[in-house]
Design a protein around this motif. Sequence first.
Motif, PDB file in Angstrom:
ATOM      1  N   PRO A 133       0.813  -1.229   0.000  1.00  0.00           N
ATOM      2  CA  PRO A 133       0.000   0.000   0.000  1.00  0.00           C
ATOM      3  C   PRO A 133       0.841   1.271   0.000  1.00  0.00           C
ATOM      4  O   PRO A 133       1.982   1.286   0.457  1.00  0.00           O
ATOM      5  N   TRP A 134       0.232   2.325  -0.512  1.00  0.00           N
ATOM      6  CA  TRP A 134       0.860   3.642  -0.434  1.00  0.00           C
ATOM      7  C   TRP A 134       1.016   4.035   1.029  1.00  0.00           C
ATOM      8  O   TRP A 134       0.091   3.880   1.837  1.00  0.00           O
ATOM      9  N   SER A 135       2.190   4.533   1.380  1.00  0.00           N
ATOM     10  CA  SER A 135       2.412   4.995   2.742  1.00  0.00           C
ATOM     11  C   SER A 135       3.560   5.985   2.767  1.00  0.00           C
ATOM     12  O   SER A 135       4.436   5.971   1.886  1.00  0.00           O
ATOM     13  N   VAL A 136       3.541   6.856   3.765  1.00  0.00           N
ATOM     14  CA  VAL A 136       4.665   7.757   4.028  1.00  0.00           C
ATOM     15  C   VAL A 136       4.948   7.677   5.517  1.00  0.00           C
ATOM     16  O   VAL A 136       4.128   8.087   6.339  1.00  0.00           O
ATOM     17  N   THR A 137       6.083   7.107   5.860  1.00  0.00           N
ATOM     18  CA  THR A 137       6.452   6.919   7.259  1.00  0.00           C
ATOM     19  C   THR A 137       7.907   7.315   7.459  1.00  0.00           C
ATOM     20  O   THR A 137       8.788   6.845   6.728  1.00  0.00           O
ATOM     21  N   ASP A 138       8.135   8.175   8.432  1.00  0.00           N
ATOM     22  CA  ASP A 138       9.494   8.606   8.762  1.00  0.00           C
ATOM     23  C   ASP A 138      10.248   9.123   7.539  1.00  0.00           C
ATOM     24  O   ASP A 138      11.440   8.851   7.338  1.00  0.00           O
ATOM     25  N   GLY A 139       9.537   9.855   6.702  1.00  0.00           N
ATOM     26  CA  GLY A 139      10.178  10.471   5.551  1.00  0.00           C
ATOM     27  C   GLY A 139      10.425   9.554   4.374  1.00  0.00           C
ATOM     28  O   GLY A 139      11.117   9.926   3.427  1.00  0.00           O
ATOM     29  N   ILE A 140       9.826   8.353   4.404  1.00  0.00           N
ATOM     30  CA  ILE A 140      10.001   7.387   3.318  1.00  0.00           C
ATOM     31  C   ILE A 140       8.641   7.082   2.699  1.00  0.00           C
ATOM     32  O   ILE A 140       7.700   6.677   3.402  1.00  0.00           O
ATOM     33  N   ALA A 141       8.518   7.275   1.399  1.00  0.00           N
ATOM     34  CA  ALA A 141       7.291   6.960   0.664  1.00  0.00           C
ATOM     35  C   ALA A 141       7.429   5.583   0.025  1.00  0.00           C
ATOM     36  O   ALA A 141       8.480   5.251  -0.538  1.00  0.00           O
ATOM     37  N   ARG A 142       6.359   4.806   0.141  1.00  0.00           N
ATOM     38  CA  ARG A 142       6.359   3.455  -0.420  1.00  0.00           C
ATOM     39  C   ARG A 142       5.098   3.220  -1.245  1.00  0.00           C
ATOM     40  O   ARG A 142       4.078   3.879  -1.030  1.00  0.00           O
TER      41      ARG A 142
END
Length: 365
Positions: free
Chosen positions: A79-88
């Motif tokens: 899934p699309w996510s943005v965590t701790d400055g990292i987009a996936r």
Amino acid sequence: MLADLEELVLCESFSADHEAVTRSAAVVAAQGARLTGTAPEVLTVSGVPHLSWTFGTPRVLLVGHHDTVWPMGSLATHPWSVTDGIARGPGVFDMKAGLVQMFHALGSLPSPEGVRVLVTGDEEVGSTTSRALIEEAARGCAATFVLEASADGGALKTARKGTSWYEVEVLGKAAHAGLEPEKGVNAAVEAARQILAVDALAEVVNTSHGYDGSWRTTVTPTVLAAGSTGNTVPARATFQVDVRVPALAAQRQVDELLRALTARTPGASLRVRGGPNRPPLEREASAALFTLAQEAAARLGLPPLTAAAVGGASDGNFTAGAGCPTLDGLGAVGGGAHADDEHVVVDTMPVRAALLAELITAARG
């Protein structure tokens, strides 16, 4: 920029699904139109949509693609996510973040005059419907900047190996493997002999050209198939060959050597199909533009840029092959292309967009 990236990632665009790629093209077109003020021309070739923006008389070509290797439904597992400055998310690094950076760079310029943009829909499957468009666009420009993802640590890609693909077909003769194997011609055995011969070709080429280290020709037998039933001498066998070359001379030599293969088993015959797909992007094609990029980075107060030579190919191979100076890897900083760990370092996105805008300004004169 993150909102735009999310929009692109949530619109899945698996290369093999033309309906999905068409939906993606519409999203990319709308985003590009919003940020540049101009709607693109949609060039559909064999069901695959490609997008082209032309601003005045082009001097600089920007190249990217909106298709990905991720099958439809991959958002459920990645899934699309943005965590701790990292987009996936699927395709976030290769290369939807590069498209976002490109559009924002263009939008930041006082005018996009002198720029052409080409965003294709089939790069991940060999650019078969877009190659002619890419080469035609490159021939009319003084520089091409490719928004493919960067190499490790944000390095620009100043050289890419050329690629070739072959299938070697071995024809033999079937016979009962238990009753009269001597009446057959074993295509599997002949294929084994040919695989060993093909495996040795890289050393021949590297020795003749003086290549060493990692920047050398590779000739790799890959997919192998033979036979029909367990008790029949195989009448047919095939194997595929992946070729990566650092220079055009090596690509031509490998092609000549593969086409000169001869059968070693009495009664067997060979057919060799395929050939070069992408010419190499040689260092000479990017040297001046890398210097230009270094100067642009210095003006922006950025750390010195690094360069990398990589084995994977891109549409930058085509633009360099068409004679246009080409600099690749100007897209996202991150890693994990085509893999579970695909990701983008978010805070580098505006920096790379600024670098591209400065480069465009310098290159178009």
